[in-house]
Scaffold this active site. Structure first.
Site, PDB file in Angstrom:
ATOM      1  N   LYS A  74      43.496  43.362  36.669  1.00 33.86           N
ATOM      2  CA  LYS A  74      42.616  44.533  36.674  1.00 33.86           C
ATOM      3  C   LYS A  74      43.316  45.790  36.157  1.00 33.86           C
ATOM      4  O   LYS A  74      42.669  46.815  35.950  1.00 33.86           O
ATOM      5  CB  LYS A  74      42.096  44.795  38.093  1.00 33.86           C
ATOM      6  CG  LYS A  74      41.198  43.697  38.611  1.00 33.86           C
ATOM      7  CD  LYS A  74      40.731  43.999  40.017  1.00 33.86           C
ATOM      8  CE  LYS A  74      39.853  42.874  40.539  1.00 33.86           C
ATOM      9  NZ  LYS A  74      39.434  43.095  41.925  1.00 33.86           N
ATOM     10  N   CYS A  75      44.617  45.717  35.948  1.00 34.07           N
ATOM     11  CA  CYS A  75      45.420  46.880  35.542  1.00 34.07           C
ATOM     12  C   CYS A  75      45.654  46.874  34.036  1.00 34.07           C
ATOM     13  O   CYS A  75      46.209  45.922  33.487  1.00 34.07           O
ATOM     14  CB  CYS A  75      46.753  46.846  36.279  1.00 34.07           C
ATOM     15  SG  CYS A  75      47.941  48.082  35.723  1.00 34.07           S
ATOM     16  N   ALA A  76      45.262  47.940  33.360  1.00 37.39           N
ATOM     17  CA  ALA A  76      45.423  48.039  31.902  1.00 37.39           C
ATOM     18  C   ALA A  76      46.893  47.984  31.501  1.00 37.39           C
ATOM     19  O   ALA A  76      47.246  47.338  30.505  1.00 37.39           O
ATOM     20  CB  ALA A  76      44.778  49.316  31.383  1.00 37.39           C
TER      21      ALA A  76
END
Length: 115
Positions: free
Chosen positions: A10-12
């Site tokens: 979920k983390c860019a």
């Protein structure tokens, strides 16, 4: 070369670092650390390898940091590590381990130091 990434899809930033590893021709071991939390011993070992104190690896945004009272400066390193193990979303990401070292790859360019 064995490369392990503690990854949160979920983390860019985590996704970007994973792309950079793969673009370098390396197939890393991807650990979705939120679903499969590292042990307290693994967190401690990563901190030692990065010469980092536990408080520096704590993520505050979007975590139970405040609700757990982790801003209390009297908490021991062991207490902070235990909190990260119990609530892995507290671990800042991505952490990458290679034979050349271990880094918190924020910013993503820190990956180049160990790849």
């Amino acid at each position: 070369m064995t490369v392990t990434i503690w990854h949160n899809p979920k983390c860019a930033t985590s996704r970007k670092v994973l792309e950079m590893i793969r673009a370098a021709g390396v197939t890393p071991q991807v650990v979705d650390y939120v679903k499969t939390p590292p042990s307290a011993a693994a967190i401690k070992a990563a901190l030692k390898a990065m010469a980092m104190k536990p408080r520096a690896l704590l993520r505050r945004k979007g975590t139970p940091y405040e609700a757990l009272g982790l801003d209390d400066t009297t908490l021991s390193d062991a207490a902070l590590i235990a909190a990260m193990h119990a609530h892995p979303i507290l671990i800042e990401r991505p952490v990458v381990q290679t034979p050349k070292g271990t880094r918190l790859c924020r910013p993503p360019e820190r990956l180049q130091e160990i790849l």
